[in-house]
Design a protein around this motif. Structure first.
Motif, mmCIF file in Angstrom:
data_model
loop_
_atom_site.group_PDB
_atom_site.id
_atom_site.type_symbol
_atom_site.label_atom_id
_atom_site.label_comp_id
_atom_site.label_asym_id
_atom_site.label_seq_id
_atom_site.Cartn_x
_atom_site.Cartn_y
_atom_site.Cartn_z
ATOM 1 N N ILE A 255 -26.802 -31.517 -51.884
ATOM 2 C CA ILE A 255 -27.520 -30.351 -51.349
ATOM 3 C C ILE A 255 -26.895 -29.029 -51.761
ATOM 4 O O ILE A 255 -27.477 -27.966 -51.541
ATOM 5 C CB ILE A 255 -27.622 -30.380 -49.798
ATOM 6 C CG1 ILE A 255 -26.233 -30.385 -49.157
ATOM 7 C CG2 ILE A 255 -28.457 -31.565 -49.328
ATOM 8 C CD1 ILE A 255 -26.271 -30.055 -47.676
ATOM 9 N N MET B 68 -34.010 -30.053 -44.305
ATOM 10 C CA MET B 68 -33.422 -31.385 -44.489
ATOM 11 C C MET B 68 -32.573 -31.815 -43.296
ATOM 12 O O MET B 68 -32.137 -32.966 -43.242
ATOM 13 C CB MET B 68 -32.574 -31.420 -45.766
ATOM 14 C CG MET B 68 -33.406 -31.351 -47.038
ATOM 15 S SD MET B 68 -32.373 -31.092 -48.499
ATOM 16 C CE MET B 68 -31.826 -32.777 -48.800
ATOM 17 N N ARG C 36 -34.430 -24.855 -47.560
ATOM 18 C CA ARG C 36 -34.582 -26.295 -47.848
ATOM 19 C C ARG C 36 -33.562 -27.106 -47.053
ATOM 20 O O ARG C 36 -33.865 -28.189 -46.550
ATOM 21 C CB ARG C 36 -34.361 -26.576 -49.359
ATOM 22 C CG ARG C 36 -35.439 -26.054 -50.260
ATOM 23 C CD ARG C 36 -36.448 -27.115 -50.730
ATOM 24 N NE ARG C 36 -35.940 -28.467 -50.953
ATOM 25 C CZ ARG C 36 -35.577 -28.969 -52.126
ATOM 26 N NH1 ARG C 36 -35.621 -28.209 -53.210
ATOM 27 N NH2 ARG C 36 -35.179 -30.213 -52.238
#
Ligand SMILES: Nc1ncnc2c1ncn2[C@@H]1O[C@H](COP(=O)(O)OP(=O)(O)O)[C@@H](O)[C@H]1O
Ligand SMILES: [Mg+2]
Length: 266
Positions: free
Chosen positions: A70, A81, A77
């Motif tokens: 990540i 997540m 985002r």
């Protein structure tokens, strides 16, 4: 603790021009675990959270959430997540109600775009109604007292309640990992005790939730985290249960200041 790893950092390094804010730091966080992050001012604690949440892209190293890279992804985002955070200084919308601040925390989960919202299409309206209902339920679960004040502007809340609200807002994105940056700063002992009780209740209600807490109040550090990561000048000094790391001389030196530690040994 033998639960599976949910979040890990490997070789995390962060340079700002000539300044090395973080050097080759590794860490792991397991499901259901509370990891304390401690260290003197400027040690790199907030930098670590900023890397994990995508505000900073590390100069090198990797961050993995449930095995997936990540690091370098945009912050929105990463929230979607499953990593949520609170900030060292308040980021509440003071003019908005307590409830609306929590609704905003669900934003990462909403599918409707801006255009939907402007046109008030069915889906956007249904999502908003659903978000408001869930936000109210969450508020009630985190604190009955906050729930009772849900229509007040956030700016009117006492400081301890504002902190609580920030945590509720972070939880509204239904995170797998919750990061708290100095949640007790500026609180007296009674407010800190209430905060600790809140955090315990949150963890009891969500046994899989993993937490990283940056904290200066050693009462909280001694009581809540299963494990503590000690940073100093961007380096990892130690990692282990608080009762063990507090006995390590280089950890004591980082806290006392090197001169004072030498003096104490003399
Ligand atoms: N965006 C940035 N630009 C330049 N220097 C930064 C930035 N963020 C952090 N730093 C520097 O990195 C070091 C670690 O800061 P920080 O992570 O905020 O420390 P802590 O939270 O442990 O007090 C400090 O020297 C700080 O000035
Ligand atoms: Mg900080």
């Amino acid at each position: 603790m033998s639960a599976p790893t949910i979040l890990e950092g490997q070789g995390l390094t962060m340079r700002f021009g000539g300044l090395m804010a973080m050097a080759e730091v590794d860490f792991t966080l397991r499901k259901g675990e509370i990891l304390g992050i401690i260290g003197p001012n400027g040690a790199g604690k907030s930098t670590l959270l900023n890397i994990v949440t995508g505000l900073y892209k590390p100069s090198s190293g990797a961050v993995r959430l449930a095995g997936e890279r990540i690091d370098g992804l945009p912050a929105h985002r990463i929230v979607a997540m499953g990593i949520a955070r609170t900030f060292q200084s308040s980021r509440l919308f003071g003019d908005l109600s307590v409830l609306d601040n929590v609704v905003i925390g669900r934003h990462a989960l909403m599918k409707s775009g801006l255009l939907d919202a402007i046109l008030r299409r069915g889906r956007a309206q249904a999502e908003l109604n659903d978000a408001a209902e869930r936000a109210a339920a969450l508020l009630k679960a985190v604190s009955r007292d906050l729930y009772a004040q849900r229509h007040r502007p956030a700016a009117e809340l006492p400081q301890a309640d504002r902190r609580r609200l920030e945590i509720a807002r972070a939880l509204a994105s239904e995170p797998r990992v919750l990061l708290l940056d100095e949640p007790s700063s500026g609180m007296d002992d009674a407010d800190t005790d209430a905060l600790m009780a809140d955090i315990r209740a949150i963890c009891a209600a969500r046994p899989d939730l993993a937490l990283m807490i940056i904290e200066h109040d050693m009462r909280l550090v001694a009581a809540l985290p299963h494990r503590v990561l000690v940073l100093d000048y961007g380096q990892k000094l130690a990692d282990g249960p608080y009762e063990e790391v507090r006995k390590i001389p280089r950890v004591q030196e980082a806290y006392l200041g090197r001169k004072a530690a030498q003096h104490a040994r003399a």
